[in-house]
Design a protein around this motif. Structure first.
Motif, PDB file in Angstrom:
ATOM      1  N   LEU A  53      44.984 -15.325   6.065  1.00 42.71           N
ATOM      2  CA  LEU A  53      43.656 -14.970   6.082  1.00 42.71           C
ATOM      3  C   LEU A  53      43.336 -13.668   6.011  1.00 42.71           C
ATOM      4  O   LEU A  53      42.599 -13.278   5.439  1.00 42.71           O
ATOM      5  N   PRO A  54      44.154 -12.738   6.564  1.00 38.50           N
ATOM      6  CA  PRO A  54      43.893 -11.283   6.141  1.00 38.50           C
ATOM      7  C   PRO A  54      43.644 -10.971   4.763  1.00 38.50           C
ATOM      8  O   PRO A  54      42.977 -10.053   4.224  1.00 38.50           O
ATOM      9  N   LYS A  55      44.788 -11.517   3.976  1.00 44.32           N
ATOM     10  CA  LYS A  55      44.940 -11.152   2.733  1.00 44.32           C
ATOM     11  C   LYS A  55      43.521 -11.681   1.594  1.00 44.32           C
ATOM     12  O   LYS A  55      43.148 -11.238   0.677  1.00 44.32           O
ATOM     13  N   ALA A  56      43.048 -13.020   2.016  1.00 42.60           N
ATOM     14  CA  ALA A  56      42.297 -13.709   1.627  1.00 42.60           C
ATOM     15  C   ALA A  56      40.892 -12.958   1.779  1.00 42.60           C
ATOM     16  O   ALA A  56      39.814 -12.863   0.914  1.00 42.60           O
ATOM     17  N   TYR A  57      40.756 -12.496   2.902  1.00 40.17           N
ATOM     18  CA  TYR A  57      39.583 -11.612   3.273  1.00 40.17           C
ATOM     19  C   TYR A  57      39.540 -10.274   2.654  1.00 40.17           C
ATOM     20  O   TYR A  57      38.589  -9.869   2.216  1.00 40.17           O
ATOM     21  N   ALA A  58      40.710  -9.406   2.536  1.00 41.33           N
ATOM     22  CA  ALA A  58      40.621  -8.381   1.907  1.00 41.33           C
ATOM     23  C   ALA A  58      40.430  -8.329   0.611  1.00 41.33           C
ATOM     24  O   ALA A  58      39.963  -7.559  -0.032  1.00 41.33           O
ATOM     25  N   ASN A  59      41.080  -9.214  -0.211  1.00 39.97           N
ATOM     26  CA  ASN A  59      41.016  -9.471  -1.820  1.00 39.97           C
ATOM     27  C   ASN A  59      40.542 -10.934  -1.989  1.00 39.97           C
ATOM     28  O   ASN A  59      41.268 -11.885  -2.062  1.00 39.97           O
ATOM     29  N   PRO A  60      39.146 -11.207  -1.972  1.00 40.22           N
ATOM     30  CA  PRO A  60      38.514 -12.834  -2.052  1.00 40.22           C
ATOM     31  C   PRO A  60      39.167 -13.372  -3.469  1.00 40.22           C
ATOM     32  O   PRO A  60      39.169 -14.507  -3.442  1.00 40.22           O
ATOM     33  N   ASN A  95      42.122 -13.315  -4.435  1.00 40.30           N
ATOM     34  CA  ASN A  95      43.533 -13.308  -4.333  1.00 40.30           C
ATOM     35  C   ASN A  95      43.981 -15.006  -4.238  1.00 40.30           C
ATOM     36  O   ASN A  95      43.994 -15.494  -3.078  1.00 40.30           O
ATOM     37  N   LEU A  96      44.295 -15.682  -5.385  1.00 40.61           N
ATOM     38  CA  LEU A  96      44.258 -17.032  -5.766  1.00 40.61           C
ATOM     39  C   LEU A  96      45.126 -17.726  -4.545  1.00 40.61           C
ATOM     40  O   LEU A  96      45.047 -18.850  -3.939  1.00 40.61           O
ATOM     41  N   ARG A  97      46.524 -16.998  -4.553  1.00 43.31           N
ATOM     42  CA  ARG A  97      47.613 -17.535  -3.885  1.00 43.31           C
ATOM     43  C   ARG A  97      47.316 -17.776  -2.239  1.00 43.31           C
ATOM     44  O   ARG A  97      47.375 -18.486  -1.554  1.00 43.31           O
ATOM     45  N   ALA A  98      46.385 -16.547  -1.973  1.00 43.41           N
ATOM     46  CA  ALA A  98      45.712 -16.550  -0.203  1.00 43.41           C
ATOM     47  C   ALA A  98      45.034 -17.427  -0.277  1.00 43.41           C
ATOM     48  O   ALA A  98      44.698 -18.345   0.889  1.00 43.41           O
ATOM     49  N   ARG A  99      44.155 -17.780  -1.393  1.00 43.57           N
ATOM     50  CA  ARG A  99      43.011 -18.656  -1.132  1.00 43.57           C
ATOM     51  C   ARG A  99      43.575 -20.076  -1.107  1.00 43.57           C
ATOM     52  O   ARG A  99      43.169 -20.962  -0.351  1.00 43.57           O
ATOM     53  N   GLU A 100      44.659 -20.322  -1.876  1.00 45.79           N
ATOM     54  CA  GLU A 100      45.325 -21.669  -1.839  1.00 45.79           C
ATOM     55  C   GLU A 100      45.827 -21.784  -0.250  1.00 45.79           C
ATOM     56  O   GLU A 100      45.915 -22.853   0.110  1.00 45.79           O
ATOM     57  N   ASP A 101      46.647 -20.879  -0.076  1.00 47.71           N
ATOM     58  CA  ASP A 101      47.231 -21.201   1.376  1.00 47.71           C
ATOM     59  C   ASP A 101      46.428 -21.340   2.405  1.00 47.71           C
ATOM     60  O   ASP A 101      46.576 -22.232   3.269  1.00 47.71           O
ATOM     61  N   MET A 102      45.177 -20.557   2.365  1.00 44.39           N
ATOM     62  CA  MET A 102      44.121 -21.032   3.435  1.00 44.39           C
ATOM     63  C   MET A 102      43.459 -22.544   2.935  1.00 44.39           C
ATOM     64  O   MET A 102      43.270 -23.067   4.162  1.00 44.39           O
TER      65      MET A 102
END
Ligand SMILES: [Fe+2]
Length: 382
Positions: free
Chosen positions: A225-232, A234-241
């Motif tokens: 979540l902090p990664k997807a928030y910091a860098n919208p 970031n496909l990997r963070a979006r996928e994990d979320m």
């Protein structure tokens, strides 16, 4: 004898290219003229276009009048569009609001009486049209649950339809569909997913199946979540979320959520505070109340959130779990304090009365709360 059922959408398709399976699923389910249920912002951002691009020259219609925290009237308007367009299936493209509206239409389209007859538990009489859910936020988990929630602004209440006939036929969960999700919505819906997982894990209806899924979701959300928030982007963070939200939905769709959601509903119903934000405002205070009832479960949550628990006793670890939840909300800039949202302090007793009556949620909570206990929690969160 204790029995626990486990139910989710009939088919889950996940991964960056999941939406490319849309046509194959429409063909498999023999849908010839689907109605796409979405909102104007998602149409304008091009997100709906990612789904439409799959449809080629297939026949379809679009209902784009979904609003956040949608009102009951939107279900009625969307059902009219469904009937008048001669549609034979629904594709929800959106956050929980669009998916819930499509579920409402699925329940109402074949119902002869008024929509009001369907609010409650198990009042839908039969399976409705095919429903394919394509989430564009990572949070509500609505793509795998049997619940749809609507606002009744006149009564200042949230109303729900709960029925296994609302479980979508297919959940297409693609991180590409969440890339345009605004940062504030990413934060609020991500915290909603965290609350789903945490409340499922401490629910009195938790099972070994929901436990494993809930802890997995908590781990993923804490990191992503902090990664997807910091860098919208970031496909990997979006996928994990996206995956974590789906998992949290699978957990709470079966174990249920509890007092955080029950106390959050009056904030949404009366003051229009977004669902994820109202959950975040109450999360640490309700968890402070709950932790004595299941301290070893809080230890597990702390560990899943990356707290080093080896040298802590259960109470210390539970305190760290509550702190980790509050820290995660702060890391994604969700404000704290009901006063920040202009909630009048004198509304607290009535909100406490209202929350105490949401038995559907309160009965899942590991520690009982009276209206007076709830009032104290609201004041602590004020
Ligand atoms: Fe929620």
């Amino acid at each position: 004898m204790n029995i626990s059922a486990f139910k989710i959408a009939n088919k889950l398709i996940t991964g960056p290219g999941a939406v490319e399976q849309l046509c194959a699923e429409l063909t498999r389910l023999e849908v010839k003229n689907p109605l796409i249920v979405t909102d104007v912002i998602l149409v304008n951002s091009g997100t709906v276009g990612l789904a439409l691009a799959q449809l080629g020259d297939r026949r379809y219609g679009i209902f784009d009048q979904v609003e956040p925290e949608p009102e009951v009237a939107i279900v009625e308007a969307c059902t009219r569009a469904y009937r008048e367009g001669g549609h034979d299936g629904l594709i929800a493209v959106g956050g929980g609001s669009a998916i819930d509206i499509a579920k409402g239409v699925a329940a109402y389209a074949g119902h002869a009486g008024p929509l009001s007859e369907l609010f409650g538990v198990d009042l839908v009489k039969r399976k409705g049209p095919v429903l394919i859910a394509i989430p564009t936020t990572a949070g509500t988990g609505s793509e795998v649950t049997n619940v749809a929630i609507f606002s009744d602004k006149q009564a200042q209440l949230k109303k729900g339809i709960v029925s296994d006939y609302l479980l979508p036929d297919v959940a297409l969960v693609s991180p590409a569909m969440t890339l345009t999700c605004p940062r504030g919505v990413t934060a609020a819906s991500g915290v909603d997913a965290l609350v789903h997982a945490v409340e499922s894990y401490i629910s009195v209806n938790a099972s070994p199946i929901t436990d494993a899924i809930a802890l997995g979701a908590i781990k993923l959300i804490t990191k992503a979540l902090p990664k997807a928030y910091a860098n919208p982007t970031n496909l990997r963070a979006r996928e994990d979320m996206a995956t974590a939200s789906l998992m949290a939905g699978m957990a709470f769709g079966n174990a249920g959520v509890g007092a955080v959601h029950a106390l959050a509903y009056p904030l949404g119903g009366r003051f229009n505070i977004a669902h994820g934000v109202s959950n975040a405002l109450l999360l640490p205070y309700v968890m402070e109340w709950n932790k004595t009832a299941c301290v070893e479960r809080f230890r597990d949550i702390a560990e899943a959130m990356g707290v080093r628990v080896a040298n802590l006793n259960d109470n210390e670890a539970a305190d760290q779990a509550v702190k980790a939840m509050a820290d995660l909300c702060a890391a994604v800039d969700i404000p704290s304090g009901l006063r920040t949202f202009n909630v009048p302090e004198d509304a607290i007793p009535a909100m406490a009365q209202e929350a105490s009556k949401i038995d559907r949620l309160m009965r899942n909570n590991p520690r009982k709360l009276s209206a007076a206990d709830i009032e104290k929690i609201y004041r602590a969160a004020y």
